[in-house]
Design a protein around this motif. Structure first.
Motif, PDB file in Angstrom:
ATOM      1  N   ASP A  70       0.815  -1.203   0.000  1.00  0.00           N
ATOM      2  CA  ASP A  70       0.000   0.000   0.000  1.00  0.00           C
ATOM      3  C   ASP A  70       0.854   1.261   0.000  1.00  0.00           C
ATOM      4  OD1 ASP A  70      -2.367   1.431  -0.023  1.00  0.00           O
ATOM      5  OD2 ASP A  70      -2.503   1.502   2.157  1.00  0.00           O
ATOM      6  N   GLY A  71       1.382   1.617  -1.157  1.00  0.00           N
ATOM      7  CA  GLY A  71       2.052   2.898  -1.315  1.00  0.00           C
ATOM      8  C   GLY A  71       3.561   2.860  -1.191  1.00  0.00           C
ATOM      9  N   ALA A  72       4.142   4.046  -1.378  1.00  0.00           N
ATOM     10  CA  ALA A  72       5.592   4.213  -1.401  1.00  0.00           C
ATOM     11  C   ALA A  72       6.242   3.852  -0.068  1.00  0.00           C
ATOM     12  CB  ALA A  72       5.947   5.648  -1.793  1.00  0.00           C
ATOM     13  N   THR A  73       5.597   4.194   1.021  1.00  0.00           N
ATOM     14  CA  THR A  73       6.159   3.895   2.341  1.00  0.00           C
ATOM     15  C   THR A  73       6.373   2.396   2.512  1.00  0.00           C
ATOM     16  OG1 THR A  73       5.149   5.853   3.301  1.00  0.00           O
ATOM     17  CG2 THR A  73       5.807   4.128   4.830  1.00  0.00           C
ATOM     18  N   ALA A  74       5.421   1.598   2.070  1.00  0.00           N
ATOM     19  CA  ALA A  74       5.534   0.143   2.197  1.00  0.00           C
ATOM     20  C   ALA A  74       6.695  -0.400   1.369  1.00  0.00           C
ATOM     21  CB  ALA A  74       4.225  -0.521   1.792  1.00  0.00           C
ATOM     22  N   VAL A  75       6.943   0.191   0.197  1.00  0.00           N
ATOM     23  CA  VAL A  75       8.063  -0.254  -0.642  1.00  0.00           C
ATOM     24  C   VAL A  75       9.391   0.082   0.032  1.00  0.00           C
ATOM     25  CG1 VAL A  75       9.228   0.041  -2.865  1.00  0.00           C
ATOM     26  CG2 VAL A  75       6.735  -0.093  -2.768  1.00  0.00           C
ATOM     27  N   VAL A  76       9.506   1.284   0.567  1.00  0.00           N
ATOM     28  CA  VAL A  76      10.746   1.690   1.241  1.00  0.00           C
ATOM     29  C   VAL A  76      10.970   0.826   2.485  1.00  0.00           C
ATOM     30  CG1 VAL A  76      11.906   3.597   2.417  1.00  0.00           C
ATOM     31  CG2 VAL A  76      10.688   4.006   0.276  1.00  0.00           C
ATOM     32  N   GLU A  77       9.920   0.507   3.208  1.00  0.00           N
ATOM     33  CA  GLU A  77      10.054  -0.369   4.373  1.00  0.00           C
ATOM     34  C   GLU A  77      10.474  -1.774   3.961  1.00  0.00           C
ATOM     35  OE1 GLU A  77       6.301   0.031   6.371  1.00  0.00           O
ATOM     36  OE2 GLU A  77       6.876   1.943   7.285  1.00  0.00           O
ATOM     37  N   LEU A  78       9.926  -2.277   2.845  1.00  0.00           N
ATOM     38  CA  LEU A  78      10.344  -3.579   2.335  1.00  0.00           C
ATOM     39  C   LEU A  78      11.816  -3.550   1.954  1.00  0.00           C
ATOM     40  CD1 LEU A  78       9.745  -6.481   1.391  1.00  0.00           C
ATOM     41  CD2 LEU A  78       9.092  -5.493  -0.828  1.00  0.00           C
ATOM     42  N   ALA A  79      12.253  -2.490   1.313  1.00  0.00           N
ATOM     43  CA  ALA A  79      13.664  -2.348   0.940  1.00  0.00           C
ATOM     44  C   ALA A  79      14.543  -2.384   2.190  1.00  0.00           C
ATOM     45  CB  ALA A  79      13.895  -1.060   0.156  1.00  0.00           C
ATOM     46  N   ALA A  80      14.110  -1.715   3.255  1.00  0.00           N
ATOM     47  CA  ALA A  80      14.877  -1.713   4.512  1.00  0.00           C
ATOM     48  C   ALA A  80      14.936  -3.109   5.117  1.00  0.00           C
ATOM     49  CB  ALA A  80      14.263  -0.726   5.497  1.00  0.00           C
ATOM     50  N   GLU A  81      13.826  -3.843   5.077  1.00  0.00           N
ATOM     51  CA  GLU A  81      13.802  -5.211   5.599  1.00  0.00           C
ATOM     52  C   GLU A  81      14.751  -6.112   4.813  1.00  0.00           C
ATOM     53  OE1 GLU A  81       9.791  -6.671   5.555  1.00  0.00           O
ATOM     54  OE2 GLU A  81       9.070  -4.982   6.751  1.00  0.00           O
ATOM     55  N   ILE A  82      14.712  -5.994   3.487  1.00  0.00           N
ATOM     56  CA  ILE A  82      15.586  -6.819   2.647  1.00  0.00           C
ATOM     57  C   ILE A  82      17.044  -6.457   2.911  1.00  0.00           C
ATOM     58  CG2 ILE A  82      16.290  -7.264   0.263  1.00  0.00           C
ATOM     59  CD1 ILE A  82      13.287  -7.031  -0.477  1.00  0.00           C
ATOM     60  N   GLN A  83      17.330  -5.165   2.995  1.00  0.00           N
ATOM     61  CA  GLN A  83      18.700  -4.719   3.252  1.00  0.00           C
ATOM     62  C   GLN A  83      19.185  -5.258   4.607  1.00  0.00           C
ATOM     63  OE1 GLN A  83      19.248  -0.481   3.737  1.00  0.00           O
ATOM     64  NE2 GLN A  83      21.238  -0.598   2.744  1.00  0.00           N
ATOM     65  N   HIS A  84      18.340  -5.195   5.610  1.00  0.00           N
ATOM     66  CA  HIS A  84      18.711  -5.711   6.935  1.00  0.00           C
ATOM     67  C   HIS A  84      18.982  -7.213   6.864  1.00  0.00           C
ATOM     68  CE1 HIS A  84      18.867  -6.184  11.248  1.00  0.00           C
ATOM     69  NE2 HIS A  84      17.978  -7.155  11.137  1.00  0.00           N
ATOM     70  N   ARG A  85      18.116  -7.945   6.166  1.00  0.00           N
ATOM     71  CA  ARG A  85      18.296  -9.391   6.035  1.00  0.00           C
ATOM     72  C   ARG A  85      19.606  -9.723   5.308  1.00  0.00           C
ATOM     73  NH1 ARG A  85      13.832 -11.031   3.091  1.00  0.00           N
ATOM     74  NH2 ARG A  85      15.060 -11.014   1.202  1.00  0.00           N
ATOM     75  N   VAL A  86      19.903  -8.991   4.249  1.00  0.00           N
ATOM     76  CA  VAL A  86      21.139  -9.231   3.501  1.00  0.00           C
ATOM     77  C   VAL A  86      22.354  -8.957   4.376  1.00  0.00           C
ATOM     78  CG1 VAL A  86      22.562  -8.363   1.596  1.00  0.00           C
ATOM     79  CG2 VAL A  86      20.145  -8.859   1.217  1.00  0.00           C
ATOM     80  N   ARG A  87      22.330  -7.844   5.090  1.00  0.00           N
ATOM     81  CA  ARG A  87      23.468  -7.509   5.956  1.00  0.00           C
ATOM     82  C   ARG A  87      23.627  -8.499   7.097  1.00  0.00           C
ATOM     83  NH1 ARG A  87      23.327  -0.903   6.339  1.00  0.00           N
ATOM     84  NH2 ARG A  87      24.105  -0.585   4.227  1.00  0.00           N
TER      85      ARG A  87
END
Length: 94
Positions: A70-87
């Motif tokens: 639901d919107g841009a905020t959700a995409v940016v939050e998903l990106a942060a989750e993926i980045q955290h998981r990768v790190r």
């Protein structure tokens, strides 16, 4: 060894990371689009498409179901989750 700051946690004796970053702005569609492009280009997502409704259709792998964000905020939050998981994964393999 330095102690973690309030609101931070240390994982396995490593660097203290914030438990939550308060958002000081609302991400724009352009920012979400940029993150979606990076995630797809680096094969961290299979697809991310902005729908005319302002929602984002996201698919992690070709065989997985499409998620509706639901919107841009959700995409940016998903990106942060993926980045955290990768790190986190990268740090555990070192």
């Amino acid at each position: 060894m330095a102690r973690p700051q309030p609101g931070h946690r240390s994982r396995h004796g490593g660097i203290a990371i914030p438990t939550h970053h308060p958002r000081t702005y609302v991400p724009t569609v352009a920012e979400a689009d940029a993150w979606a492009d990076v995630l797809v280009r680096h094969q961290l997502l299979h697809a991310a498409v902005l729908a005319p409704t302002g929602q984002w259709l996201v698919q992690h792998r070709p065989e997985t179901p499409v998620l509706v964000l639901d919107g841009a905020t959700a995409v940016v939050e998903l990106a942060a989750e993926i980045q955290h998981r990768v790190r986190t994964t990268r740090n555990h393999t070192r």
